[in-house]
Write a protein that holds these residues in place. Sequence first.
Motif, short mmCIF file in Angstrom:
data_model
loop_
_atom_site.label_atom_id
_atom_site.label_comp_id
_atom_site.label_asym_id
_atom_site.label_seq_id
_atom_site.Cartn_x
_atom_site.Cartn_y
_atom_site.Cartn_z
N ALA A 293 0.83 -1.22 0.00
CA ALA A 293 0.00 0.00 0.00
C ALA A 293 0.86 1.25 0.00
CB ALA A 293 -0.94 -0.01 1.21
N LEU A 294 1.99 1.22 0.69
CA LEU A 294 2.89 2.38 0.69
C LEU A 294 3.49 2.59 -0.70
CD1 LEU A 294 3.83 4.50 2.74
CD2 LEU A 294 5.87 3.11 3.11
N LEU A 295 3.76 1.50 -1.40
CA LEU A 295 4.24 1.61 -2.79
C LEU A 295 3.17 2.26 -3.67
CD1 LEU A 295 5.90 -1.91 -3.14
CD2 LEU A 295 7.10 0.27 -2.89
N VAL A 296 1.93 1.85 -3.47
CA VAL A 296 0.82 2.44 -4.23
C VAL A 296 0.67 3.91 -3.88
CG1 VAL A 296 -1.70 2.40 -4.57
CG2 VAL A 296 -0.40 0.25 -4.51
N ILE B 228 5.51 -1.95 -9.26
CA ILE B 228 4.95 -2.45 -7.99
C ILE B 228 4.70 -3.95 -8.09
CG2 ILE B 228 2.97 -2.37 -6.42
CD1 ILE B 228 2.79 0.67 -7.11
N GLN B 229 4.12 -4.40 -9.17
CA GLN B 229 3.87 -5.84 -9.34
C GLN B 229 5.17 -6.63 -9.34
OE1 GLN B 229 1.22 -5.76 -12.78
NE2 GLN B 229 -0.44 -6.37 -11.44
N ALA B 230 6.20 -6.10 -9.98
CA ALA B 230 7.50 -6.78 -10.00
C ALA B 230 8.09 -6.85 -8.58
CB ALA B 230 8.46 -6.06 -10.95
N ILE B 231 7.96 -5.77 -7.83
CA ILE B 231 8.46 -5.74 -6.45
C ILE B 231 7.71 -6.77 -5.60
CG2 ILE B 231 8.53 -4.36 -4.32
CD1 ILE B 231 9.07 -1.90 -6.20
N LEU C 221 -1.82 -6.74 -5.27
CA LEU C 221 -1.92 -5.35 -5.71
C LEU C 221 -3.31 -4.77 -5.47
CD1 LEU C 221 -0.58 -2.86 -6.89
CD2 LEU C 221 -1.14 -3.72 -9.17
N ALA C 222 -4.34 -5.49 -5.80
CA ALA C 222 -5.71 -4.98 -5.59
C ALA C 222 -5.97 -4.75 -4.10
CB ALA C 222 -6.74 -5.94 -6.17
N GLN C 223 -5.51 -5.65 -3.27
CA GLN C 223 -5.67 -5.50 -1.82
C GLN C 223 -4.88 -4.28 -1.33
OE1 GLN C 223 -4.30 -8.98 0.28
NE2 GLN C 223 -5.28 -8.38 2.19
N ALA C 224 -3.69 -4.08 -1.88
CA ALA C 224 -2.87 -2.92 -1.51
C ALA C 224 -3.52 -1.61 -1.94
CB ALA C 224 -1.49 -3.05 -2.13
N GLU C 225 -4.11 -1.61 -3.13
CA GLU C 225 -4.78 -0.40 -3.61
C GLU C 225 -5.97 -0.06 -2.72
OE1 GLU C 225 -3.65 -0.72 -8.36
OE2 GLU C 225 -5.50 -1.68 -7.64
N ALA C 226 -6.71 -1.08 -2.31
CA ALA C 226 -7.85 -0.85 -1.41
C ALA C 226 -7.39 -0.34 -0.05
CB ALA C 226 -8.65 -2.13 -1.25
N LEU C 227 -6.33 -0.92 0.50
CA LEU C 227 -5.80 -0.46 1.78
C LEU C 227 -5.30 0.97 1.68
CD1 LEU C 227 -5.00 -0.82 4.73
CD2 LEU C 227 -2.86 -1.90 3.93
N GLU C 228 -4.61 1.27 0.59
CA GLU C 228 -4.10 2.64 0.41
C GLU C 228 -5.24 3.64 0.40
OE1 GLU C 228 -3.07 6.35 -1.20
OE2 GLU C 228 -4.30 4.95 -2.35
N GLN C 229 -6.35 3.30 -0.24
CA GLN C 229 -7.51 4.18 -0.29
C GLN C 229 -8.14 4.36 1.09
OE1 GLN C 229 -9.24 5.91 -2.66
NE2 GLN C 229 -7.84 5.46 -4.31
N SER C 230 -8.19 3.28 1.86
CA SER C 230 -8.89 3.34 3.15
C SER C 230 -8.01 3.82 4.30
CB SER C 230 -9.48 1.97 3.49
OG SER C 230 -8.46 1.03 3.74
N ALA C 231 -6.71 3.70 4.17
CA ALA C 231 -5.80 4.15 5.24
C ALA C 231 -5.78 5.67 5.23
CB ALA C 231 -4.40 3.59 5.03
N GLY C 232 -6.28 6.26 6.26
CA GLY C 232 -6.39 7.72 6.30
C GLY C 232 -5.07 8.44 6.19
N ASP C 233 -4.08 7.95 6.89
CA ASP C 233 -2.80 8.65 6.85
C ASP C 233 -1.66 7.65 6.67
OD1 ASP C 233 -2.48 7.48 9.34
OD2 ASP C 233 -2.72 9.34 10.44
#
Length: 136
Positions: A22-25, A42-45, A56-68
Amino acid sequence: MIGRLFRKPEPDKPDGRVAVAALLVRVARTDGDYADAERAVIQAILTRRFGSADMLAQAEALEQSAGDTVHLTKAIKDEIAHDDRLDYLQDLWRVVLADEARDFEEDGFMRLACNLLGMGDRDSARARQLVQAEGG
């Protein structure tokens, strides 16, 4: 006992691996352009680090929902030894440099993330130089 009465419950802490992703996203989205080149890096990492790009999809969702960003970096710090964090800074720089357009938002985010991960500007500069020396 009294201290517990005033302590805020900790929100559900994300899995450290997903927090890394998520931090990468988040760094990829910092400049407002989440480019295909950044997604590919990101996918290669994720494949190299964790054996799967499927998160990746899970990370994108977490990035969206993580406030800070603090929420993400805390999960990372709790699971990744300080000595191993330079590798993760390199991964962040790989994403920043993936689209060949580094800007002040990304630089500012890298300073913040580096600080929150308990690293310094020198660590960040070293990580960036190592990535640039490998050609990406």
